[in-house]
Design an enzyme around this catalytic site. Structure first.
Site, PDB file in Angstrom:
ATOM      1  N   SER A 117       0.832  -1.195   0.000  1.00 28.17           N
ATOM      2  CA  SER A 117       0.000   0.000   0.000  1.00 28.17           C
ATOM      3  C   SER A 117       0.876   1.258   0.000  1.00 28.17           C
ATOM      4  CB  SER A 117      -0.961  -0.054   1.187  1.00 28.17           C
ATOM      5  OG  SER A 117      -2.035   0.850   1.028  1.00 28.17           O
ATOM      6  N   ASP A 171     -10.100  -5.169  -4.060  1.00 27.07           N
ATOM      7  CA  ASP A 171      -9.515  -4.193  -3.136  1.00 27.07           C
ATOM      8  C   ASP A 171     -10.382  -2.929  -3.077  1.00 27.07           C
ATOM      9  OD1 ASP A 171      -7.932  -2.340  -1.748  1.00 27.07           O
ATOM     10  OD2 ASP A 171      -6.072  -3.148  -2.562  1.00 27.07           O
ATOM     11  N   HIS A 202      -7.878  -5.738   0.374  1.00 24.83           N
ATOM     12  CA  HIS A 202      -6.629  -5.002   0.608  1.00 24.83           C
ATOM     13  C   HIS A 202      -5.811  -5.787   1.627  1.00 24.83           C
ATOM     14  CE1 HIS A 202      -4.226  -1.414   0.107  1.00 24.83           C
ATOM     15  NE2 HIS A 202      -4.182  -1.199   1.415  1.00 24.83           N
TER      16      HIS A 202
END
Length: 226
Positions: A117, A171, A202
């Protein structure tokens, strides 16, 4: 500049390579440290894992709450999500850590840079801008800051460096389109990117962990180690 603090998982036996793994928003270096045994790497692989802690700073989308963050996020819109000045500042801090590893005797081509991320944003930013070649880069559930500047700023050192881009098709935090945009931007500039998508949100799935393990072994294990 003060060196970033980190969680250090030493190699079993002599250290032959290092993986530097950057966490996501609000996490810490402790968040991904438990993945090391899950990778099931050979005991004699000699791979040290370093999990740096991002600085603590206010994050706009979380009401200005202070948390570990590689950069501020003012909007969830992918094009303006990453605060570019913050990305560059954190990238400089991570590069300082890489520089120190090299100064201590670890060849740059035995270092893998990974990020999830927000951490992946920093990893991809450095991939294109480091003045030396890495063994590989892993960018997980992430996107790219300022892709429009890539053609002007990309250095040649890591054009042939294997890049693993993994993303969840479901996600809700970083839409898969963000990862695909990063993949295509890097591919257009001649980087050696590979795309991997998974039935997950995610996060990191068991299949992705297995694929990451294979990627690391392919990059870092010599024929003698295998």
């Amino acid at each position: 500049m003060t060196l970033l603090p980190f969680v250090d998982t030493p190699a079993q036996g002599p250290c032959k390579a290092v993986v530097v793994w950057l966490h996501g928003l609000g996490d810490s270096g402790h968040g991904f440290a438990p993945i090391v045994p899950e990778l099931r790497l050979p005991s004699d692989a000699g791979i040290r894992f370093i999990f740096p802690h991002a600085p603590v700073q206010p994050v706009t989308i979380n009401g200005g709450m202070e948390m570990r963050s590689w950069y501020d996020i003012k909007s969830m819109d992918l094009l303006s999500r990453a605060d570019e000045a913050g990305v560059r500042d954190s990238a400089a801090k991570v590069q300082q850590l890489l520089d120190q590893l090299i100064a201590q005797g670890m060849p740059s081509e035995r270092i893998v840079l990974a990020g999830f991320s927000q951490g992946g944003v920093i990893a991809l930013h450095l991939l294109a801008r480091l003045p030396y070649k890495l063994a590989g880069v892993m960018a997980l559930s992430t996107y790219m800051c300022a892709p429009e500047k890539l053609s002007d700023e990309a250095l040649p050192y890591n054009k042939a460096t294997p890049v693993f881009i993994g993303h969840g098709v479901q996600d809700p935090v970083v839409p898969m389109a963000g990862g695909q945009q990063a993949f295509h931007a890097l591919k257009k500039q001649g980087f050696a990117v590979s795309w991997h998508d998974y039935r997950m949100e995610h996060s990191v799935s068991a299949q992705e962990v297995a694929d990451i393990s294979s990627f690391l072994q392919r990059l870092l294990l010599t024929d003698k180690d295998k």
